[in-house]
Design a protein around this motif. Sequence first.
Motif: not given
Length: 210
Positions: A30-49
């Motif tokens: 859940e910690l990882i998924l929460d972090a992923a939501t923030r990164v995707v929201a900030e930079v977009g899915y394509e730029r997310t790593t």
Amino acid sequence: MPAASPEHPPHPDQRRPRQYRQRRGLERMELILDAATRVVAEVGYERTTTNAIATRAGISPGSLYQYFSSKEDIASALWERYAERLSAIVDDEALTRPDLPPEEVVNRIIDPVHALKTANRDFAQLYARTSADELESVARAHTEFHRRLVDVLAARNPKVSRTELADVAAIVSAMFSTTVTSETLTGDPAKDLAEMKRAILAYMGARGLR
């Protein structure tokens, strides 16, 4: 890892009951998924790593890969979470009451979908870039949402065949998708929402459905 011995005592987590370790693993996911939501929201899915997600979660990339094999794997897990929320939207038993006005049915379905989009930019981005062919979880979400719409329509329109209602639900689902994937259609989000509701009600009215 060396066997436990006086020189190599077991890791603290290995001494814990299995239930504790399972709960700890779920919390880490859940910690990882929460972090992923923030990164995707900030930079977009394509730029997310995965490295960016691991950094935001405060863990190493290696730790992340213990739970998710790739960015796509994380996206699939995010979709699983959102699929549950989408299903909950159409699980309101009041929707099937024949005495509930069509306007209220539309409000009870489309308002939460719009709120989900507004509160979760990552959801909108994932919805926009994925399809039922790309992620099995997307297909399940679409299928379940469609099935529940048919159930709602069938309960309110018992004389109409489920085959016909399935066609109607497919069109209505497509309209819902527009509210999720589009930034704005008219330049005014509130107006977009009102116009979408009007379009859905007009379509259902033209089909003689409640």
